[in-house]
Scaffold this active site. Structure first.
Site, PDB file in Angstrom:
ATOM      1  N   TYR A 146       0.818  -1.221   0.000  1.00  0.00           N
ATOM      2  CA  TYR A 146       0.000   0.000   0.000  1.00  0.00           C
ATOM      3  C   TYR A 146       0.848   1.266   0.000  1.00  0.00           C
ATOM      4  O   TYR A 146       0.341   2.354  -0.213  1.00  0.00           O
ATOM      5  CB  TYR A 146      -0.943   0.025   1.207  1.00  0.00           C
ATOM      6  CG  TYR A 146      -1.946  -1.122   1.256  1.00  0.00           C
ATOM      7  CD1 TYR A 146      -2.143  -1.941   0.159  1.00  0.00           C
ATOM      8  CD2 TYR A 146      -2.700  -1.377   2.393  1.00  0.00           C
ATOM      9  CE1 TYR A 146      -3.033  -2.988   0.187  1.00  0.00           C
ATOM     10  CE2 TYR A 146      -3.600  -2.424   2.436  1.00  0.00           C
ATOM     11  CZ  TYR A 146      -3.765  -3.234   1.336  1.00  0.00           C
ATOM     12  OH  TYR A 146      -4.655  -4.271   1.375  1.00  0.00           O
ATOM     13  N   ASP A 227      -2.453 -18.247   2.376  1.00  0.00           N
ATOM     14  CA  ASP A 227      -3.636 -18.937   1.839  1.00  0.00           C
ATOM     15  C   ASP A 227      -4.122 -19.996   2.823  1.00  0.00           C
ATOM     16  O   ASP A 227      -5.334 -20.164   3.041  1.00  0.00           O
ATOM     17  CB  ASP A 227      -3.367 -19.536   0.449  1.00  0.00           C
ATOM     18  CG  ASP A 227      -1.974 -20.135   0.307  1.00  0.00           C
ATOM     19  OD1 ASP A 227      -1.148 -19.961   1.236  1.00  0.00           O
ATOM     20  OD2 ASP A 227      -1.701 -20.789  -0.711  1.00  0.00           O
ATOM     21  N   ASP A 251      -4.684  -6.808   6.363  1.00  0.00           N
ATOM     22  CA  ASP A 251      -5.919  -6.101   6.010  1.00  0.00           C
ATOM     23  C   ASP A 251      -7.026  -7.126   5.742  1.00  0.00           C
ATOM     24  O   ASP A 251      -8.140  -7.056   6.277  1.00  0.00           O
ATOM     25  CB  ASP A 251      -5.635  -5.253   4.751  1.00  0.00           C
ATOM     26  CG  ASP A 251      -6.779  -4.348   4.373  1.00  0.00           C
ATOM     27  OD1 ASP A 251      -7.744  -4.246   5.159  1.00  0.00           O
ATOM     28  OD2 ASP A 251      -6.713  -3.734   3.290  1.00  0.00           O
ATOM     29  N   ASP A 255     -10.184  -8.616   8.573  1.00  0.00           N
ATOM     30  CA  ASP A 255     -11.619  -8.530   8.254  1.00  0.00           C
ATOM     31  C   ASP A 255     -12.259  -9.914   8.304  1.00  0.00           C
ATOM     32  O   ASP A 255     -13.383 -10.079   8.792  1.00  0.00           O
ATOM     33  CB  ASP A 255     -11.832  -7.921   6.862  1.00  0.00           C
ATOM     34  CG  ASP A 255     -11.985  -6.409   6.935  1.00  0.00           C
ATOM     35  OD1 ASP A 255     -11.688  -5.842   8.014  1.00  0.00           O
ATOM     36  OD2 ASP A 255     -12.373  -5.799   5.924  1.00  0.00           O
TER      37      ASP A 255
END
Ligand code: NAD
Length: 361
Positions: A146, A227, A251, A255
């Protein structure tokens, strides 16, 4: 102990939930003999309305002078609020990005806890959720994909976009240390998540995490590919204590982890720098749809305040008392509307704050 705390009530339900967190903190102060000194600053829409900008330099200086910051939430209804007609750098959320940058908050901490009493809200199968889970995701917040170089170009008529994922060892080491420090206050297990089978940045991540681990012989370290971690979070979330990972993986995984608890009004968070300083806030937003109705759930903010006591002030016993208060109130069947279920007693925001404060001491 004197605790110098800057509060950012913010927008929407922010002022209501911060009031209740202060109520519980004040009870902790009186029972355990501490002094809470609060200074409020404006941020987000509340600051735009008064100063025309989402965060002033004075507000930043006030925050820097404190021991910790306790925040409600900022922002309004993004389709109807006039704040969202302003240029992006003048909108409420720009205040949050600016304060994180000004305070050098590079480590983000999000617990995902499933309380036994709320296990019906969990979308996982009963046999997976029935024993609850209690994990904490430590996400690097200021590096990686990011923040790397990015550009879009066209080569021989073909459009091409490039993002760069880069970490140096210092960025990895400081967040890894935070992760291990926090594991020492918990069940002493760190799962470092990367994609070391493919990415160079992950291979360096793994090496540096192992170097840091050598200083924490009591902590068990395991590595997991991202993964696999995404799968394990829904297959067996109880296996995790501290998940340590880079910005983008964190991130997405944080969530996912918060969704499996099923209760947005219960989730705390913290953003830390390399001192004891931190900014503590609920994971949810300002809930403009219910603002001013007195029905918001203050528990995520109360649990954020408990994290503040634990990580910024090393007041572990007081933090544990706040966490126990939440468990006890849930056990007694009190619920705000967002976590209400049959047979329980519905209470408002202020009443929930009273019940939690009553449990302390
Ligand atoms: P939200 O989290 O505010 O609300 C989502 C849903 O959850 C709503 O129905 C709301 O009523 C409910 N909810 C959230 N917190 C609750 C609580 N404590 N008690 C009871 N119900 C609760 O998300 P959103 O609607 O997407 O965003 C609203 C505003 O919040 C936007 O302006 C957004 O930018 C902002 N926001 C701020 C932060 C922050 O300050 N860190 C984080 C996320 C969103």
């Amino acid at each position: 102990m004197k605790l110098n705390i800057v509060c950012i009530p913010g927008d929407g339900i922010g002022p209501e939930i911060v009031t209740e967190a202060k109520k519980v903190l004040n009870k902790v102060a009186s029972v355990y003999g501490h002094e809470m000194i609060y200074t409020d600053i404006l941020m987000g829409g509340a600051s735009i309305d008064v100063h025309g900008v989402p965060l002033t330099d004075e507000a930043v200086e006030t925050a820097k002078a404190a021991d910790a910051v306790l925040m409600g939430s900022i922002g309004g209804d993004t389709t109807t609020s006039p704040w969202y007609k302003l240029a992006p750098n003048l909108r409420p959320e720009a205040g949050l990005l600016a304060i994180r940058k000004a305070l050098n908050l590079f480590a983000n901490l999000r617990p995902a806890v499933l309380y036994e009493e709320l296990s019906d809200a969990c979308p996982l199968r009963k046999d997976i959720s029935e024993n609850g889970f209690d994990m904490l995701i430590m996400r690097e917040l200021t590096g990686g994909l990011y923040f790397g170089e990015r550009y879009t170009t066209e080569e021989n008529g073909v459009r091409k976009a490039v993002d760069t994922l880069s970490y140096d060892e210092n960025e990895i080491r400081r967040v890894a240390k935070k992760g291990f420090d926090i594991a020492m206050k918990r069940r002493k297990k760190v799962t470092s998540v990367d994609k070391a089978n493919v990415l160079d940045s992950s291979r360096l991540w793994r090496k540096v995490v192992e170097e840091v681990a050598a200083d924490y012989p009591e902590v068990t370290l395991e590595h997991m590919l991202v993964d696999n971690c995404a799968m394990q979070l829904v297959k067996d979330p109880a296996q995790f204590d501290v998940i340590l990972t880079e910005n983008m993986f964190g991130d997405i995984l944080s969530d996912e982890a918060s969704m499996v608890t099923g209760s947005i009004g219960m989730l705390a968070s913290a953003s830390l720098n390399d001192s004891k300083f931190g900014l503590y806030e609920p994971s949810h937003g300002s809930a403009p749809d219910i603002a001013g109705k007195g029905i918001a759930n203050p528990i995520a903010t109360v649990l954020s305040a408990a994290m503040m006591l634990k990580y910024s002030f090393d007041l572990d016993k007081e933090a544990a008392a706040m966490e126990a208060a939440v468990k006890n109130v849930l056990k007694k069947g009190y619920r705000t509307v967002d976590i209400m279920s049959e047979g329980c007693t519905k209470v408002g925001c202020a009443e929930m704050g009273d019940l939690l404060a009553d449990e302390i001491g």
